[in-house]
Design a protein around this motif. Sequence first.
Motif, PDB file in Angstrom:
ATOM      1  N   PHE A   1       0.866  -1.171   0.000  1.00  0.00           N
ATOM      2  CA  PHE A   1       0.000   0.000   0.000  1.00  0.00           C
ATOM      3  C   PHE A   1       0.907   1.225   0.000  1.00  0.00           C
ATOM      4  N   SER A   2       0.931   1.949  -1.112  1.00  0.00           N
ATOM      5  CA  SER A   2       1.970   2.961  -1.328  1.00  0.00           C
ATOM      6  C   SER A   2       1.997   4.075  -0.286  1.00  0.00           C
ATOM      7  N   SER A   3       0.847   4.391   0.307  1.00  0.00           N
ATOM      8  CA  SER A   3       0.800   5.508   1.260  1.00  0.00           C
ATOM      9  C   SER A   3       0.830   5.048   2.714  1.00  0.00           C
ATOM     10  N   MET A   4       1.020   3.769   2.946  1.00  0.00           N
ATOM     11  CA  MET A   4       1.093   3.254   4.316  1.00  0.00           C
ATOM     12  C   MET A   4       2.546   3.074   4.728  1.00  0.00           C
ATOM     13  N   THR A   5       2.818   3.227   6.002  1.00  0.00           N
ATOM     14  CA  THR A   5       4.173   3.046   6.508  1.00  0.00           C
ATOM     15  C   THR A   5       4.514   1.566   6.643  1.00  0.00           C
ATOM     16  N   VAL A   6       5.784   1.312   6.811  1.00  0.00           N
ATOM     17  CA  VAL A   6       6.238  -0.063   7.042  1.00  0.00           C
ATOM     18  C   VAL A   6       5.541  -0.636   8.265  1.00  0.00           C
ATOM     19  N   TRP A   7       5.488   0.134   9.332  1.00  0.00           N
ATOM     20  CA  TRP A   7       4.860  -0.328  10.571  1.00  0.00           C
ATOM     21  C   TRP A   7       3.396  -0.693  10.360  1.00  0.00           C
ATOM     22  N   GLU A   8       2.686   0.122   9.608  1.00  0.00           N
ATOM     23  CA  GLU A   8       1.273  -0.148   9.354  1.00  0.00           C
ATOM     24  C   GLU A   8       1.089  -1.438   8.554  1.00  0.00           C
ATOM     25  N   HIS A   9       1.991  -1.692   7.609  1.00  0.00           N
ATOM     26  CA  HIS A   9       1.925  -2.943   6.850  1.00  0.00           C
ATOM     27  C   HIS A   9       2.024  -4.164   7.767  1.00  0.00           C
ATOM     28  N   LEU A  10       2.837  -4.054   8.795  1.00  0.00           N
ATOM     29  CA  LEU A  10       3.052  -5.192   9.685  1.00  0.00           C
ATOM     30  C   LEU A  10       1.887  -5.411  10.645  1.00  0.00           C
TER      31      LEU A  10
ATOM     32  N   ARG B   1      10.703  -5.122  -1.292  1.00  0.00           N
ATOM     33  CA  ARG B   1      10.628  -6.584  -1.317  1.00  0.00           C
ATOM     34  C   ARG B   1      10.669  -7.149   0.104  1.00  0.00           C
ATOM     35  N   LYS B   2      11.562  -6.610   0.907  1.00  0.00           N
ATOM     36  CA  LYS B   2      11.679  -7.066   2.292  1.00  0.00           C
ATOM     37  C   LYS B   2      10.395  -6.803   3.076  1.00  0.00           C
ATOM     38  N   VAL B   3       9.818  -5.621   2.869  1.00  0.00           N
ATOM     39  CA  VAL B   3       8.593  -5.263   3.578  1.00  0.00           C
ATOM     40  C   VAL B   3       7.469  -6.220   3.194  1.00  0.00           C
ATOM     41  N   GLU B   4       7.397  -6.584   1.916  1.00  0.00           N
ATOM     42  CA  GLU B   4       6.344  -7.503   1.501  1.00  0.00           C
ATOM     43  C   GLU B   4       6.503  -8.864   2.180  1.00  0.00           C
ATOM     44  N   MET B   5       7.739  -9.348   2.281  1.00  0.00           N
ATOM     45  CA  MET B   5       7.975 -10.609   2.968  1.00  0.00           C
ATOM     46  C   MET B   5       7.683 -10.486   4.456  1.00  0.00           C
ATOM     47  N   ALA B   6       8.075  -9.357   5.033  1.00  0.00           N
ATOM     48  CA  ALA B   6       7.817  -9.127   6.456  1.00  0.00           C
ATOM     49  C   ALA B   6       6.332  -9.082   6.746  1.00  0.00           C
ATOM     50  N   ARG B   7       5.581  -8.418   5.878  1.00  0.00           N
ATOM     51  CA  ARG B   7       4.125  -8.364   6.047  1.00  0.00           C
ATOM     52  C   ARG B   7       3.532  -9.759   6.047  1.00  0.00           C
ATOM     53  N   ALA B   8       3.967 -10.603   5.124  1.00  0.00           N
ATOM     54  CA  ALA B   8       3.460 -11.976   5.064  1.00  0.00           C
ATOM     55  C   ALA B   8       3.824 -12.744   6.337  1.00  0.00           C
ATOM     56  N   LEU B   9       5.007 -12.497   6.851  1.00  0.00           N
ATOM     57  CA  LEU B   9       5.462 -13.231   8.032  1.00  0.00           C
ATOM     58  C   LEU B   9       4.682 -12.847   9.285  1.00  0.00           C
ATOM     59  N   THR B  10       4.223 -11.601   9.377  1.00  0.00           N
ATOM     60  CA  THR B  10       3.466 -11.200  10.564  1.00  0.00           C
ATOM     61  C   THR B  10       2.129 -11.933  10.660  1.00  0.00           C
ATOM     62  N   ALA B  11       1.669 -12.524   9.562  1.00  0.00           N
ATOM     63  CA  ALA B  11       0.416 -13.285   9.582  1.00  0.00           C
ATOM     64  C   ALA B  11       0.584 -14.661  10.211  1.00  0.00           C
ATOM     65  N   ASN B  12       1.795 -14.952  10.699  1.00  0.00           N
ATOM     66  CA  ASN B  12       2.098 -16.228  11.354  1.00  0.00           C
ATOM     67  C   ASN B  12       1.803 -17.435  10.466  1.00  0.00           C
TER      68      ASN B  12
END
Length: 250
Positions: A92-101, A155-166
């Motif tokens: 989401f282009s206007s969201m922060t890294v933290w919000e993605h997680l 790319r890292k943020v996208e992987m991190a976002r997926a990982l927070t979903a456990n």
Amino acid sequence: MSAPLLQLSDVTKSFGGIKALSGLSCEVRQGQIVGVIGPNGAGKTTLFNVITGAYRANSGDVNFDRQPITHWRPYRIARAGAVRTFQNIRLFSSMTVWEHLLVAQPGRGALWRRALPTRWADGAAIARAEEVLEFFGLKDVRNQIARSLSYGTQRKVEMARALTANPRLLLLDEPVAGMNHDEAEDIRRLMLRLRDGGLTILLIEHDMGFVMNLCDYLYVLDFGVLIAKGLPAEIQSDPIVMDAYLGKEA
């Protein structure tokens, strides 16, 4: 030997008269990093779409943790623990890294808390986001919006976002596409740490050096057909694979 975490049996997916997958059978066992390789148009992303419910197989069965998920909707498959990233970055282009997680995590608690996860996240969600932020080395960019980040960091943020979903199974579609050698090596090391921590990973990737130095097992597709499977060393020396895909690079 334990039962496979993911198992596909004789799966076929057609688009009109074209078979993108033809009678495909494969499996992924708990704690493995399994790679799917093959030339463009081989059916790799179609395979991911069938596993995660974006496409429904015309025939055959998909089982996840011994449950038939062939006809499940994508959100239900994700909640069961099979979570993916995409070939083209979908942040989401206007969201922060933290919000993605925060937004990727399963909803918990009251409806208002689930509806506004970036504002009213509970303690468990915050702790999980902090853990993943630290793991991926993203603390310095936690408050930056996605569109301001470099390609490799996105790319890292996208992987991190997926990982927070456990997830129990993490599906990565070309995780190091467009990355330089150092960025790809960083991702390789992180993925090995995830596997050693018990996470199962299924990935698509064209970077053969990356794949051969990471994966425990490989499947090779060509025009939707499984043409080879085995250990990386076996795949590298398979003349059918060399002819269909690796060529002189092998």
